[in-house]
Design a protein around this motif. Structure first.
Motif, mmCIF file in Angstrom:
data_model
loop_
_atom_site.group_PDB
_atom_site.id
_atom_site.type_symbol
_atom_site.label_atom_id
_atom_site.label_comp_id
_atom_site.label_asym_id
_atom_site.label_seq_id
_atom_site.Cartn_x
_atom_site.Cartn_y
_atom_site.Cartn_z
ATOM 1 N N LEU A 132 34.130 -10.281 -4.580
ATOM 2 C CA LEU A 132 34.264 -10.951 -3.291
ATOM 3 C C LEU A 132 34.223 -9.919 -2.169
ATOM 4 C CD1 LEU A 132 37.179 -13.457 -4.077
ATOM 5 C CD2 LEU A 132 34.721 -13.947 -4.036
ATOM 6 N N SER A 133 33.709 -10.318 -1.053
ATOM 7 C CA SER A 133 33.732 -9.440 0.115
ATOM 8 C C SER A 133 35.141 -9.397 0.680
ATOM 9 C CB SER A 133 32.765 -9.952 1.188
ATOM 10 O OG SER A 133 33.220 -11.202 1.701
ATOM 11 N N GLU A 134 35.413 -8.424 1.550
ATOM 12 C CA GLU A 134 36.730 -8.338 2.176
ATOM 13 C C GLU A 134 37.038 -9.598 2.962
ATOM 14 O OE1 GLU A 134 37.354 -4.854 4.457
ATOM 15 O OE2 GLU A 134 36.835 -3.458 2.837
ATOM 16 N N GLU A 135 36.026 -10.145 3.596
ATOM 17 C CA GLU A 135 36.216 -11.361 4.380
ATOM 18 C C GLU A 135 36.600 -12.541 3.485
ATOM 19 O OE1 GLU A 135 33.724 -14.299 7.448
ATOM 20 O OE2 GLU A 135 32.874 -12.382 6.776
ATOM 21 N N GLU A 136 35.897 -12.666 2.344
ATOM 22 C CA GLU A 136 36.194 -13.769 1.415
ATOM 23 C C GLU A 136 37.585 -13.615 0.811
ATOM 24 O OE1 GLU A 136 31.770 -14.870 -0.327
ATOM 25 O OE2 GLU A 136 32.805 -13.065 -1.071
ATOM 26 N N ALA A 137 37.914 -12.388 0.399
ATOM 27 C CA ALA A 137 39.236 -12.139 -0.182
ATOM 28 C C ALA A 137 40.324 -12.391 0.849
ATOM 29 C CB ALA A 137 39.315 -10.709 -0.701
ATOM 30 N N GLY A 138 40.088 -11.949 2.088
ATOM 31 C CA GLY A 138 41.069 -12.151 3.150
ATOM 32 C C GLY A 138 41.295 -13.617 3.438
ATOM 33 N N LYS A 139 40.223 -14.407 3.383
ATOM 34 C CA LYS A 139 40.344 -15.844 3.618
ATOM 35 C C LYS A 139 41.215 -16.492 2.548
ATOM 36 C CE LYS A 139 37.653 -20.106 4.040
ATOM 37 N NZ LYS A 139 36.299 -20.720 3.967
ATOM 38 N N LEU A 140 40.983 -16.123 1.285
ATOM 39 C CA LEU A 140 41.786 -16.685 0.188
ATOM 40 C C LEU A 140 43.261 -16.316 0.334
ATOM 41 C CD1 LEU A 140 39.427 -16.064 -2.871
ATOM 42 C CD2 LEU A 140 39.924 -18.247 -1.753
ATOM 43 N N LYS A 141 43.517 -15.080 0.745
ATOM 44 C CA LYS A 141 44.904 -14.633 0.911
ATOM 45 C C LYS A 141 45.588 -15.368 2.063
ATOM 46 C CE LYS A 141 44.345 -10.017 -1.083
ATOM 47 N NZ LYS A 141 44.420 -8.552 -0.854
ATOM 48 N N ARG A 142 44.849 -15.614 3.160
ATOM 49 C CA ARG A 142 45.423 -16.345 4.288
ATOM 50 C C ARG A 142 45.728 -17.788 3.908
ATOM 51 N NH1 ARG A 142 41.494 -13.299 6.973
ATOM 52 N NH2 ARG A 142 40.033 -15.074 7.011
ATOM 53 N N GLU A 143 44.819 -18.379 3.116
ATOM 54 C CA GLU A 143 45.046 -19.760 2.670
ATOM 55 C C GLU A 143 46.291 -19.852 1.801
ATOM 56 O OE1 GLU A 143 41.423 -20.770 0.720
ATOM 57 O OE2 GLU A 143 40.350 -21.255 2.581
ATOM 58 N N LEU A 144 46.448 -18.881 0.904
ATOM 59 C CA LEU A 144 47.645 -18.880 0.057
ATOM 60 C C LEU A 144 48.899 -18.649 0.886
ATOM 61 C CD1 LEU A 144 49.045 -18.993 -2.649
ATOM 62 C CD2 LEU A 144 48.536 -16.559 -2.968
ATOM 63 N N ALA A 145 48.824 -17.755 1.873
ATOM 64 C CA ALA A 145 49.974 -17.482 2.736
ATOM 65 C C ALA A 145 50.404 -18.752 3.463
ATOM 66 C CB ALA A 145 49.642 -16.373 3.730
ATOM 67 N N ASP A 146 49.433 -19.567 3.890
ATOM 68 C CA ASP A 146 49.749 -20.831 4.563
ATOM 69 C C ASP A 146 50.448 -21.793 3.611
ATOM 70 O OD1 ASP A 146 48.644 -19.936 6.911
ATOM 71 O OD2 ASP A 146 46.689 -20.885 6.573
ATOM 72 N N ILE A 147 49.937 -21.864 2.372
ATOM 73 C CA ILE A 147 50.549 -22.747 1.373
ATOM 74 C C ILE A 147 51.982 -22.309 1.086
ATOM 75 C CG2 ILE A 147 50.449 -23.456 -1.053
ATOM 76 C CD1 ILE A 147 47.385 -23.256 -0.841
ATOM 77 N N ILE A 148 52.182 -21.005 0.935
ATOM 78 C CA ILE A 148 53.520 -20.482 0.657
ATOM 79 C C ILE A 148 54.463 -20.766 1.821
ATOM 80 C CG2 ILE A 148 54.852 -18.347 0.376
ATOM 81 C CD1 ILE A 148 52.504 -17.242 -1.260
ATOM 82 N N SER A 149 53.971 -20.609 3.055
ATOM 83 C CA SER A 149 54.795 -20.869 4.235
ATOM 84 C C SER A 149 55.234 -22.322 4.292
ATOM 85 C CB SER A 149 54.010 -20.507 5.504
ATOM 86 O OG SER A 149 54.780 -20.788 6.657
ATOM 87 N N ILE A 150 54.307 -23.237 4.011
ATOM 88 C CA ILE A 150 54.641 -24.668 4.014
ATOM 89 C C ILE A 150 55.666 -24.982 2.939
ATOM 90 C CG2 ILE A 150 53.722 -26.977 3.553
ATOM 91 C CD1 ILE A 150 51.081 -26.005 4.806
ATOM 92 N N GLU A 151 55.457 -24.411 1.744
ATOM 93 C CA GLU A 151 56.383 -24.661 0.640
ATOM 94 C C GLU A 151 57.763 -24.077 0.942
ATOM 95 O OE1 GLU A 151 56.017 -26.587 -3.270
ATOM 96 O OE2 GLU A 151 55.139 -26.635 -1.288
ATOM 97 N N GLU A 152 57.782 -22.932 1.587
ATOM 98 C CA GLU A 152 59.056 -22.305 1.962
ATOM 99 C C GLU A 152 59.835 -23.193 2.930
ATOM 100 O OE1 GLU A 152 60.698 -17.906 3.235
ATOM 101 O OE2 GLU A 152 58.650 -18.486 3.794
ATOM 102 N N GLN A 153 59.132 -23.809 3.880
ATOM 103 C CA GLN A 153 59.785 -24.719 4.820
ATOM 104 C C GLN A 153 60.307 -25.960 4.100
ATOM 105 O OE1 GLN A 153 60.582 -24.247 8.056
ATOM 106 N NE2 GLN A 153 59.843 -22.162 7.681
ATOM 107 N N ASN A 154 59.532 -26.444 3.126
ATOM 108 C CA ASN A 154 59.981 -27.599 2.341
ATOM 109 C C ASN A 154 61.254 -27.284 1.567
ATOM 110 O OD1 ASN A 154 57.816 -29.182 3.166
ATOM 111 N ND2 ASN A 154 56.515 -28.568 1.444
#
Length: 262
Positions: A132-154
């Protein structure tokens, strides 16, 4: 201080176990020891129980974790030797219904889930083919960070409003499997009936293997070759002969146990 203490104990255990056969199974390591090896480990365990200079945090941990060896090793069968064993994966779902235990456990469950998801994504990125390119990898990591943040709030909301929810913690739906060993132990070991196959009493049981410390299996098989089933004979040959090329097992005739078929 605590780290030095841990390193010292781990080194002593390593020195004892270095003389014995080491087996790997599903990220667990198992050492097959005789009575001397078991006695050496138990002697070390006994010295740990009376160690007055152990750091306070170590003493608290040991008391909570059922024994001073918990941080360093696991003795699978401390009371009787096994004369047969087999490794397997066992499904043991986590089930917690007690509300106090649930409340205490929720932060840990979130932390474990978070670490697993991060590790899983990192492995996916590393093994991606093509890479994966840095951009693609970074996108996946940001998406996971968002999921983790939502779950943390829950999770935060659940804890703050705990009395409003019926909560059960279970891994039943996830089919978690754990490495285990099936043991058949010789209950006549050390008695007047020892070595008499027809009078041997035994028990079988399953024991979980731990992944982050050595698992110690006390093994002793005094059955004669003529008393074993054909497949057991092969198992004993594997344990007592020298291996070449992974499939050729060799032992001098002069060293064979009396009664073996030549």
């Amino acid at each position: 201080m605590a780290n030095e203490y841990n390193a010292l104990i781990a080194q002593k255990i390593k020195e004892v176990l270095s003389a014995y056969e080491r087996v790997e199974y599903e990220e667990s390591e198992i050492y097959i020891v005789d009575q001397k090896g078991l006695d050496d480990i138990k002697l070390l365990e006994l010295s740990l129980k009376g160690m007055e200079n152990a750091p306070k945090e170590e003493q608290v941990t040991k008391k909570r974790k059922k024994g001073p060896l918990f941080e360093y090793a696991k003795i699978l069968n401390p009371d009787y030797p096994a004369f047969k064993y087999n490794f397997f994966m066992k499904h043991t779902p986590l089930e917690i219904f007690d509300r106090k235990k649930i409340r205490d456990r929720i932060p840990r469950e979130f932390s474990v889930w978070k670490n697993i998801e991060i590790k899983r994504l990192n492995e996916r990125i590393e093994k991606s083919d093509p890479p994966l390119s840095e951009e693609e990898a970074g996108k996946l990591k940001r998406e996971l960070a968002d999921i983790i943040s939502i779950e943390e709030q829950n999770i935060k909301n659940i804890i703050e409003n705990f009395d409003e929810y019926h909560i059960v913690i279970t891994s039943h739906a996830k089919q978690n499997y754990y490495p285990s060993v099936y043991l058949i132990e010789d209950l006549t070991y050390g008695t007047k009936d020892a070595g008499k196959t027809q009078k041997k009493k035994h028990r079988s049981r399953n024991v979980h293997l731990r992944k982050h410390v050595p698992n110690i299996l006390w093994f002793h098989d005094d059955r004669k070759y003529k008393d074993l089933r054909p497949n057991d004979k092969v198992g004993r040959i594997v344990r007592t002969h020298t291996a070449f090329c992974n499939t050729i097992y060799v032992k001098k005739f002069s060293e064979l146990i009396e009664g073996v078929d030549k």
